[in-house]
Every structure is written in C-alpha cells, then in structure tokens.
Motif scaffolding. Structure first.
Motif, PDB file in Angstrom:
ATOM      1  N   ALA A 210       0.819  -1.206   0.000  1.00 55.50           N
ATOM      2  CA  ALA A 210       0.000   0.000   0.000  1.00 55.50           C
ATOM      3  C   ALA A 210       0.858   1.264   0.000  1.00 55.50           C
ATOM      4  N   TYR A 211       2.028   1.197   0.626  1.00 49.70           N
ATOM      5  CA  TYR A 211       2.929   2.346   0.688  1.00 49.70           C
ATOM      6  C   TYR A 211       3.365   2.773  -0.712  1.00 49.70           C
ATOM      7  N   HIS A 212       3.900   1.813  -1.506  1.00 51.46           N
ATOM      8  CA  HIS A 212       4.364   2.135  -2.851  1.00 51.46           C
ATOM      9  C   HIS A 212       3.205   2.436  -3.797  1.00 51.46           C
ATOM     10  N   THR A 213       2.095   1.718  -3.630  1.00 52.27           N
ATOM     11  CA  THR A 213       0.944   1.948  -4.495  1.00 52.27           C
ATOM     12  C   THR A 213       0.365   3.341  -4.285  1.00 52.27           C
ATOM     13  N   SER A 214       0.235   3.753  -3.029  1.00 52.99           N
ATOM     14  CA  SER A 214      -0.291   5.088  -2.737  1.00 52.99           C
ATOM     15  C   SER A 214       0.607   6.167  -3.338  1.00 52.99           C
ATOM     16  N   ALA A 215       1.915   5.996  -3.180  1.00 49.75           N
ATOM     17  CA  ALA A 215       2.852   6.979  -3.728  1.00 49.75           C
ATOM     18  C   ALA A 215       2.738   7.073  -5.243  1.00 49.75           C
ATOM     19  N   LEU A 216       2.707   5.930  -5.913  1.00 44.07           N
ATOM     20  CA  LEU A 216       2.633   5.933  -7.371  1.00 44.07           C
ATOM     21  C   LEU A 216       1.342   6.557  -7.875  1.00 44.07           C
ATOM     22  N   LYS A 217       0.226   6.212  -7.254  1.00 41.51           N
ATOM     23  CA  LYS A 217      -1.046   6.799  -7.668  1.00 41.51           C
ATOM     24  C   LYS A 217      -1.000   8.321  -7.583  1.00 41.51           C
ATOM     25  N   LEU A 218      -0.472   8.824  -6.471  1.00 42.14           N
ATOM     26  CA  LEU A 218      -0.441  10.272  -6.262  1.00 42.14           C
ATOM     27  C   LEU A 218       0.462  10.954  -7.273  1.00 42.14           C
ATOM     28  N   VAL A 219       1.709  10.498  -7.386  1.00 44.08           N
ATOM     29  CA  VAL A 219       2.678  11.242  -8.198  1.00 44.08           C
ATOM     30  C   VAL A 219       2.421  11.087  -9.693  1.00 44.08           C
ATOM     31  N   VAL A 220       1.907   9.937 -10.129  1.00 42.22           N
ATOM     32  CA  VAL A 220       1.625   9.781 -11.563  1.00 42.22           C
ATOM     33  C   VAL A 220       0.451  10.656 -11.980  1.00 42.22           C
ATOM     34  N   THR A 221      -0.618  10.654 -11.179  1.00 42.11           N
ATOM     35  CA  THR A 221      -1.778  11.501 -11.501  1.00 42.11           C
ATOM     36  C   THR A 221      -1.411  12.976 -11.428  1.00 42.11           C
ATOM     37  N   PHE A 222      -0.716  13.326 -10.374  1.00 44.62           N
ATOM     38  CA  PHE A 222      -0.259  14.710 -10.202  1.00 44.62           C
ATOM     39  C   PHE A 222       0.680  15.097 -11.336  1.00 44.62           C
ATOM     40  N   GLY A 223       1.562  14.174 -11.709  1.00 49.79           N
ATOM     41  CA  GLY A 223       2.516  14.445 -12.780  1.00 49.79           C
ATOM     42  C   GLY A 223       1.858  14.695 -14.114  1.00 49.79           C
ATOM     43  N   LEU A 224       0.781  13.979 -14.407  1.00 49.69           N
ATOM     44  CA  LEU A 224       0.068  14.190 -15.669  1.00 49.69           C
ATOM     45  C   LEU A 224      -0.518  15.597 -15.738  1.00 49.69           C
ATOM     46  N   VAL A 225      -1.205  15.999 -14.684  1.00 55.89           N
ATOM     47  CA  VAL A 225      -1.806  17.339 -14.649  1.00 55.89           C
ATOM     48  C   VAL A 225      -0.728  18.409 -14.773  1.00 55.89           C
ATOM     49  N   LEU A 226       0.364  18.222 -14.041  1.00 56.91           N
ATOM     50  CA  LEU A 226       1.434  19.214 -14.047  1.00 56.91           C
ATOM     51  C   LEU A 226       2.136  19.288 -15.389  1.00 56.91           C
ATOM     52  N   ALA A 227       2.394  18.128 -16.003  1.00 57.55           N
ATOM     53  CA  ALA A 227       3.100  18.126 -17.284  1.00 57.55           C
ATOM     54  C   ALA A 227       2.286  18.817 -18.372  1.00 57.55           C
ATOM     55  N   ILE A 228       0.967  18.624 -18.353  1.00 58.86           N
ATOM     56  CA  ILE A 228       0.112  19.312 -19.329  1.00 58.86           C
ATOM     57  C   ILE A 228       0.109  20.810 -19.065  1.00 58.86           C
ATOM     58  N   ALA A 229      -0.006  21.199 -17.778  1.00 69.65           N
ATOM     59  CA  ALA A 229       0.037  22.621 -17.438  1.00 69.65           C
ATOM     60  C   ALA A 229       1.384  23.229 -17.815  1.00 69.65           C
ATOM     61  N   GLN A 230       2.449  22.446 -17.659  1.00 67.49           N
ATOM     62  CA  GLN A 230       3.781  22.927 -18.018  1.00 67.49           C
ATOM     63  C   GLN A 230       3.890  23.192 -19.512  1.00 67.49           C
ATOM     64  N   ALA A 231       3.294  22.331 -20.314  1.00 65.29           N
ATOM     65  CA  ALA A 231       3.311  22.539 -21.766  1.00 65.29           C
ATOM     66  C   ALA A 231       2.580  23.829 -22.145  1.00 65.29           C
ATOM     67  N   ILE A 232       1.466  24.097 -21.469  1.00 59.62           N
ATOM     68  CA  ILE A 232       0.712  25.327 -21.745  1.00 59.62           C
ATOM     69  C   ILE A 232       1.530  26.553 -21.350  1.00 59.62           C
ATOM     70  N   SER A 233       2.171  26.494 -20.175  1.00 62.43           N
ATOM     71  CA  SER A 233       2.999  27.623 -19.743  1.00 62.43           C
ATOM     72  C   SER A 233       4.206  27.789 -20.658  1.00 62.43           C
ATOM     73  N   GLY A 234       4.711  26.684 -21.209  1.00 60.62           N
ATOM     74  CA  GLY A 234       5.819  26.769 -22.159  1.00 60.62           C
ATOM     75  C   GLY A 234       5.429  27.509 -23.413  1.00 60.62           C
ATOM     76  N   ASP A 235       4.213  27.295 -23.875  1.00 60.20           N
ATOM     77  CA  ASP A 235       3.725  28.025 -25.051  1.00 60.20           C
ATOM     78  C   ASP A 235       3.626  29.524 -24.754  1.00 60.20           C
ATOM     79  N   ILE A 236       3.158  29.861 -23.541  1.00 61.03           N
ATOM     80  CA  ILE A 236       3.095  31.272 -23.138  1.00 61.03           C
ATOM     81  C   ILE A 236       4.489  31.890 -23.134  1.00 61.03           C
ATOM     82  N   SER A 237       5.458  31.159 -22.587  1.00 57.65           N
ATOM     83  CA  SER A 237       6.830  31.658 -22.518  1.00 57.65           C
ATOM     84  C   SER A 237       7.426  31.829 -23.906  1.00 57.65           C
ATOM     85  N   ALA A 238       7.187  30.850 -24.780  1.00 58.58           N
ATOM     86  CA  ALA A 238       7.755  30.926 -26.130  1.00 58.58           C
ATOM     87  C   ALA A 238       7.203  32.121 -26.895  1.00 58.58           C
ATOM     88  N   LYS A 239       5.912  32.383 -26.740  1.00 53.69           N
ATOM     89  CA  LYS A 239       5.320  33.547 -27.409  1.00 53.69           C
ATOM     90  C   LYS A 239       5.915  34.858 -26.881  1.00 53.69           C
TER      91      LYS A 239
END
Length: 453
Positions: A210-239
């Motif tokens: 449960a320790y490793h499973t809980s960690a993976l669930k949190l960071v993978v889901t969080f990572g997906l949201v963050l990586a997409i937001a990062q791509a959007i902010s990257g477009d803002i920066s590039a412009k």
C-alpha cells in the motif's frame, strides 16, 4: 580558458547544481503536505508514512541546498561586480523577499520536523503549509530577479546613471509572470516524476504494498496534470520570447533567415558557419503559428543581427529540443498509465510502464537544466538585455579558472555526501509500522489503518 569563460562556467556549474535543490525545495514540501492531508482525511497509514519519509528527505536536501545557495549569492558579487554595482539597487527587493521566504521556510520546517509527537495532527499538518508556500515563493522571487535581466524595468538612465528606481516595477517586470509560472510548474513536475521513478523501481523489485501503491497513484496523476500545465505555460513563454527577444527565439529554433510561413524544426543541428540547421525534420508553417498565431507570420532569423549580438545557436537549440522532448515524453508516459488504469478500473502498471517511469525519473530535472541553458545562453552576449554586456560585468581579478576548479570539487563532495545520505534513507524500511506518538495517540480511527498495517 579566459577569465570571462571561467566565470561563466563557474556560475553555470553553481546554478546547475543548486537548481536541483531549488526544484525539490519547491516540489517536495507540497507532496509532503498533500500526503499528510490525505492521511488526516482517510486515516490510511500509508499516507502518513509517505509524509514522514518525504520530510526526512527534504530536511537533507534543504541543508545541502542552503549551502549551494549561499555560494551562489557570494558568486554574484565576486564574479560579477559590474552587474551588482549597476543592478543591485534595482533588484534588491526580490532578493530581500527571497531571504524572508527562506527564513519562514526554515522556521516552519523546524516546527514540522520536531513537532510530530508534540502537536496535534491538524496543527502539525498546518505547520507544513507555510513550508510549501514559502518554498514556492523563494523560487518565484529569485526568478523575478532573473526575469528582470531579460526584461529590465523600474528605472531610468540619465547621462549614463541609473535614476528613478522603482523596485516594485523592477520586480514585477514584463517577464516575471511567465518565467515564474514556467519554473514553478517545472519544479513540481520534476519532483513528481522523480518520485514516480523511485517508487516504480520499488514496484519492479516486488514491493507492491500500500505504501508504494499510494505513492505511485499520487505522483503519476499529479505528474500528468502538471506536465500538461507545463506545456501550456511553455507556449506562453515561447510567445513572449518571440515578441520580446527575437534573437533568442531564432537561436532556440536554429533559424537563420527571416521569413514568413516558417516551419518548426524538430531535432537538427545548427551550423553557424554555413548559416543553416542540418538534419532537422520540419513541420511546415508551425513556427510562424506558434510565434504569431498565424501560419503566415514573419519570424526573424539570426542573419538580421550582427554576429556580436547573437548567441551561439547550438547549445540554445539543443537545450530547447531536450526540454520540449522530455516534456512531451513525460506527458505521454503519465497519460499512458492513467488511461490504462481508468480502462481496467484498477491501478496496476505493467512492467514496461514501470520501466518507463524509472527511465523518466531524472527527465524533469534534465529539462530544467536545459531550460536554464536556453534562458541564460540565449540572452548572450547580454547580462542585462540590451543594456549591459556580460564581458562588462565580469570581475577583473585574474585566476578565475582555479576558483572554478575549487568550487567544482566542492559541489562534487556535496553531491557524494547527499547521495550517501539519501541512499541510506532509502534502505531503511518505510515508517509505516513504527510505533510513533502521532500514530498511536492522535491518529484517527479508520479501517484504513488496519488494512495498511
């Protein structure tokens, strides 16, 4: 090696070393607070174990980061006295505010680390929130100072002298928001994928508790949201860069000739002598669209500015390609795992998905390093964009190569000590079964406590 290049290499090495701790100092406290908050909500001891483990890791990283950050602050004055003499009175405010944020972070981190058995669960969790907030603010204030170097504001120049200084306008310059957003999201993303790699490695070694499973669930889901937001902010920066620093933008894309309907180059290697980028794959019209929201927009090339006022496009283009490529890989990997879990109605990553997460563990940090190469090398030859050249700011004291070697050895020693401490921490069992006053006396009763144990 000239003293100028030695000073640049020394500053680059110091920043490259410290920025890893800065990113973790922003990202890890947030993960820690989220994990403890989930424990308070569910009573699941796995979340408490994660919060306790991450707090110990953060304490180690905070100590080493404080050392490397102190070195950086001294190097600003020792290596770049011309810059500090000119800009110190203008950008002093963000550095002062960063100091306040650092002190707040240190105070509440002490309360958090030593308050496990002295505070109520809710009070202890609340003590962690200022650590997460002040960690993010420290990064934002430092980035505001760097953004000023890209977009100088808040002062006038009269007869060669700086007058009418407005520290608020200087700190909140035109570049600060897009740079602060991009860096903060990058820190969160890098931390999430770094942790994902660690716990995916544990999964591959059979630790599917449960320790490793809980960690993976949190960071993978969080990572997906963050990586997409990062791509959007990257477009803002590039412009923003395309509009305000067209020379840097041309170097990022390896573009030499000004034209309309310019294609986006994927990969490739710029040849400054031949004035062309070789071996790249071109997406027709896409660069014009990304820069100007039109497939027919004009994009300036490097040939429109004197050679003495343009950066070397090779490291800038390579850094940009690495940053974008790794960002894309993190989005695709996390999306693959999240969609698979959603389709199968359970979180059970395959061996290849786990191996992918392990491989991408350093990806966020490499992307951050590459992004800072784009930001700093792409601004050359200016240390303050279109106001002061880097060669005008460097110290006149000779022998900078020796100092560069000495500081590099110091960073190597710190890295070895840090790796040893983190490896020792990683080899200790998760604190999920330890008897602890926080758990035994204050933990909420729930079925989750018995199921995890």
């Amino acid at each position: 090696m000239s003293d100028l290049m030695a000073a640049r290499w020394q500053m680059g090495t110091s920043l490259g070393f410290h920025i890893i701790f800065a990113a973790l100092g922003i990202g890890l406290p947030l993960m820690m607070v989220i994990a403890e908050g989930l424990y308070l909500r569910t009573g699941n001891l796995a979340w408490l174990a994660l919060a306790r483990r991450w707090s110990k890791a953060f304490a180690i990283l905070f100590a080493v980061g404080a050392v490397s950050g102190t070195i950086l602050s001294f190097e600003l004055g020792l290596l770049w006295p011309g810059f500090m003499e000119y800009a110190g009175g203008i950008i002093g405010m963000p550095f002062s505010m960063e100091g306040f944020a650092f002190f707040i972070e240190a105070i509440f981190l002490g309360i958090y680390l030593y308050g496990w058995d002295k505070l109520s669960p809710r009070a202890h969790w609340l003590a962690g929130i200022p650590v997460a907030i002040s960690g993010a603010l420290s990064g934002i204030f430092v980035v505001a100072a760097n953004a000023w170097m890209n977009s100088p504001a808040g002062f006038d120049i009269v007869d060669g002298e700086v007058v009418n200084v407005d520290p608020i306008a200087a700190m909140f310059n035109d570049a600060w928001f897009q740079q602060a957003l991009h860096m903060t999201l990058a820190a969160y993303t890098a931390t999430a994928f770094g942790l994902a790699g660690v716990y995916a490695f544990g999964y591959l070694r059979g630790r599917r508790d449960a320790y490793h499973t809980s960690a993976l669930k949190l960071v993978v889901t969080f990572g997906l949201v963050l990586a997409i937001a990062q791509a959007i902010s990257g477009d803002i920066s590039a412009k923003w860069v395309a509009e305000n620093q067209p020379v840097k933008f041309a170097a990022m894309e390896g573009l030499f000739e000004t034209d309309t309907s310019v294609g986006l180059t994927i990969g490739g290697w710029p040849d400054p002598e031949a004035r062309e980028t070789r071996w790249g794959i071109e997406v027709p019209g896409m660069l014009s669209f990304l820069a100007g929201d039109s497939f027919d927009a004009e994009v300036m090339g490097l040939n429109d500015v004197p050679m003495s006022e343009q950066p070397d496009p090779r490291p800038v283009h390579l850094g940009f390609q690495v940053m974008v490529g790794l960002g894309t890989a993190m989005i695709l990997a996390s999306l693959w795992i999240v969609v698979t879990a959603w389709r199968h109605k359970r979180f059970e990553p395959s061996t290849w998905q786990l191996r992918t997460l392990v491989a991408l563990a350093p990806a966020g940090f490499i992307a951050i390093e590459a992004g800072w190469i784009v930001t700093e090398v792409g601004r050359q030859p200016w240390i303050i964009y279109e106001i002061m050249r880097t060669e005008e700011a460097v110290t006149a004291v000779p022998g900078q190569f020796a100092a560069f070697g000495g500081f590099t050895l110091l960073y190597l020693l710190l890295a070895i000590i840090l790796a040893w401490l983190l490896i020792r921490l990683g080899k200790t069992p998760p604190p999920i079964d330890e008897s602890h006053p926080y758990e035994s006396r204050n933990a909420p009763e729930s079925e989750g406590q018995h199921a995890v144990g």
